[in-house]
Design an enzyme around this catalytic site. Structure first.
Site, PDB file in Angstrom:
ATOM      1  N   SER A   8      33.711   7.715 -20.382  1.00  0.00           N
ATOM      2  CA  SER A   8      32.880   6.941 -19.461  1.00  0.00           C
ATOM      3  C   SER A   8      33.564   5.645 -19.067  1.00  0.00           C
ATOM      4  O   SER A   8      33.842   4.789 -19.908  1.00  0.00           O
ATOM      5  CB  SER A   8      31.532   6.626 -20.104  1.00  0.00           C
ATOM      6  OG  SER A   8      30.827   5.703 -19.304  1.00  0.00           O
ATOM      7  N   HIS A  31      33.776  10.295 -16.476  1.00  0.00           N
ATOM      8  CA  HIS A  31      32.334  10.080 -16.293  1.00  0.00           C
ATOM      9  C   HIS A  31      32.099   8.740 -15.602  1.00  0.00           C
ATOM     10  O   HIS A  31      32.557   7.698 -16.079  1.00  0.00           O
ATOM     11  CB  HIS A  31      31.647  10.101 -17.673  1.00  0.00           C
ATOM     12  CG  HIS A  31      30.153  10.131 -17.607  1.00  0.00           C
ATOM     13  ND1 HIS A  31      29.443  11.298 -17.430  1.00  0.00           N
ATOM     14  CD2 HIS A  31      29.232   9.144 -17.716  1.00  0.00           C
ATOM     15  CE1 HIS A  31      28.146  11.022 -17.426  1.00  0.00           C
ATOM     16  NE2 HIS A  31      28.000   9.713 -17.597  1.00  0.00           N
ATOM     17  N   ASP A  33      29.302   6.187 -14.262  1.00  0.00           N
ATOM     18  CA  ASP A  33      27.891   5.796 -14.322  1.00  0.00           C
ATOM     19  C   ASP A  33      27.520   4.950 -13.113  1.00  0.00           C
ATOM     20  O   ASP A  33      28.044   3.846 -12.928  1.00  0.00           O
ATOM     21  CB  ASP A  33      27.614   4.998 -15.608  1.00  0.00           C
ATOM     22  CG  ASP A  33      27.571   5.903 -16.831  1.00  0.00           C
ATOM     23  OD1 ASP A  33      26.844   6.902 -16.782  1.00  0.00           O
ATOM     24  OD2 ASP A  33      28.267   5.605 -17.814  1.00  0.00           O
ATOM     25  N   MET A  35      24.579   2.916 -11.385  1.00  0.00           N
ATOM     26  CA  MET A  35      23.281   2.300 -11.694  1.00  0.00           C
ATOM     27  C   MET A  35      22.879   1.358 -10.565  1.00  0.00           C
ATOM     28  O   MET A  35      23.723   0.657 -10.012  1.00  0.00           O
ATOM     29  CB  MET A  35      23.356   1.517 -13.013  1.00  0.00           C
ATOM     30  CG  MET A  35      23.887   2.317 -14.181  1.00  0.00           C
ATOM     31  SD  MET A  35      23.849   1.328 -15.690  1.00  0.00           S
ATOM     32  CE  MET A  35      24.886   2.331 -16.762  1.00  0.00           C
ATOM     33  N   HIS A  64      27.189  10.306 -12.803  1.00  0.00           N
ATOM     34  CA  HIS A  64      25.850  10.277 -13.399  1.00  0.00           C
ATOM     35  C   HIS A  64      25.036   9.219 -12.663  1.00  0.00           C
ATOM     36  O   HIS A  64      25.276   8.019 -12.812  1.00  0.00           O
ATOM     37  CB  HIS A  64      25.983   9.956 -14.894  1.00  0.00           C
ATOM     38  CG  HIS A  64      24.681   9.804 -15.607  1.00  0.00           C
ATOM     39  ND1 HIS A  64      24.589   9.236 -16.861  1.00  0.00           N
ATOM     40  CD2 HIS A  64      23.413  10.144 -15.269  1.00  0.00           C
ATOM     41  CE1 HIS A  64      23.322   9.218 -17.243  1.00  0.00           C
ATOM     42  NE2 HIS A  64      22.586   9.763 -16.292  1.00  0.00           N
ATOM     43  N   MET A  66      22.095   7.071 -12.192  1.00  0.00           N
ATOM     44  CA  MET A  66      20.911   6.456 -12.798  1.00  0.00           C
ATOM     45  C   MET A  66      20.286   5.565 -11.729  1.00  0.00           C
ATOM     46  O   MET A  66      20.323   4.336 -11.812  1.00  0.00           O
ATOM     47  CB  MET A  66      21.309   5.680 -14.053  1.00  0.00           C
ATOM     48  CG  MET A  66      21.686   6.601 -15.198  1.00  0.00           C
ATOM     49  SD  MET A  66      22.419   5.707 -16.582  1.00  0.00           S
ATOM     50  CE  MET A  66      24.145   5.830 -16.144  1.00  0.00           C
ATOM     51  N   MET A 135      20.162  12.587 -22.563  1.00  0.00           N
ATOM     52  CA  MET A 135      20.549  11.210 -22.901  1.00  0.00           C
ATOM     53  C   MET A 135      20.243  10.963 -24.385  1.00  0.00           C
ATOM     54  O   MET A 135      19.127  11.196 -24.840  1.00  0.00           O
ATOM     55  CB  MET A 135      19.776  10.205 -22.043  1.00  0.00           C
ATOM     56  CG  MET A 135      20.174  10.185 -20.574  1.00  0.00           C
ATOM     57  SD  MET A 135      21.905   9.698 -20.291  1.00  0.00           S
ATOM     58  CE  MET A 135      21.939   8.022 -20.963  1.00  0.00           C
ATOM     59  N   ASP A 173      25.139  12.114 -23.744  1.00  0.00           N
ATOM     60  CA  ASP A 173      25.673  10.838 -23.288  1.00  0.00           C
ATOM     61  C   ASP A 173      24.922   9.714 -23.996  1.00  0.00           C
ATOM     62  O   ASP A 173      23.707   9.608 -23.880  1.00  0.00           O
ATOM     63  CB  ASP A 173      25.481  10.735 -21.765  1.00  0.00           C
ATOM     64  CG  ASP A 173      25.971   9.412 -21.187  1.00  0.00           C
ATOM     65  OD1 ASP A 173      26.576   8.619 -21.927  1.00  0.00           O
ATOM     66  OD2 ASP A 173      25.746   9.189 -19.980  1.00  0.00           O
TER      67      ASP A 173
END
Length: 228
Positions: A8, A31, A33, A35, A64, A66, A135, A173
């Site tokens: 990540s 990965h 993230d 957000m 991913h 979010m 998660m 994760d």
């Protein structure tokens, strides 16, 4: 399927993302993230950074999301170069339609569940997915401690995958490290997101290799993997 490691970049140096991506080129995925400071209380990066990363590395990007309104945004991340896009079922308006749209654009479709979200209500959706993400911390920040209470949920999810005979990857994760990855693999996970366990190591590439070895050893002994 052999276990896969997805470092990540949330734990990487954001000023040196191209170099940090190169540092883990032996990984299966990178990965990313995303957000939005709405779905989770943190703000990271968006489509332009994913486009730049896709040009900077040959490692496929595992995005991913979010974020709120993934139905609107997820397809843009495929266009930006993501090979796998994960949306949160808690935020999606039409998860089946979204998964089909992600697949139609050429990426793997993945659905994520927060720790308090049970898997059972979504059993009928599993054939529409390429991966399911459990998660193992509350989404929003890196470096959190692994939640052992998620292990039974991972086991139940693996049982549902087996019940329907699906080729569905099961990703975990949050807090995945040398001290937790074997428990995750034993419970049924086969794709492992690791942030600080990789980027906090003096040699990130070696950390990826060591985590994969641990996961492979645990998987070979796990009851769920026999006969697969």
């Amino acid at each position: 399927m052999a276990p896969q490691i997805s470092p990540s970049i949330l734990s990487a140096d954001f000023a040196r993302l191209a170099d940090e991506a190169k540092a883990v080129e032996g990984a299966d995925w990178l990965h990313v993230d995303v957000m939005d400071n709405h779905f989770v209380p943190n703000l990271t990066l968006g489509v332009p950074v994913v486009e730049s990363l896709a040009r900077a590395t040959d490692t496929p990007l595992d995005c991913h999301l979010m974020i709120e309104a993934p139905d609107r945004w997820a397809p843009q991340f495929v266009e930006a170069g993501a090979s796998s896009v994960t949306f949160h079922v808690e935020a999606a308006t039409a998860p089946v339609r979204l998964a089909r749209e992600i697949r139609a654009k050429g990426a793997r479709a993945s659905m994520a569940l927060r720790p308090a979200t049970p898997i059972e209500p979504y059993e009928d959706l599993l054939p529409e997915l390429d991966m399911l993400l459990i998660m193992t911390v509350e989404p929003g920040f890196g470096g959190q401690a692994f939640l052992d209470i998620m292990l039974p949920k991972i086991r139940r999810t693996r049982e549902l995958i087996g019940k329907h005979g699906l080729q569905l990857w099961l990703q975990v994760d949050g807090g995945v490290s040398a001290s937790t990855i074997e428990r995750c693999a034993d419970a049924g996970a086969d794709v492992f997101v690791a942030g600080s366990a990789v980027y906090g190591a003096s040699d990130p590439a070696e950390a990826v290799r060591a985590l994969r070895e641990q996961a492979e050893a645990a998987t070979s002994k796990a009851s769920w993997s026999h006969g697969h």
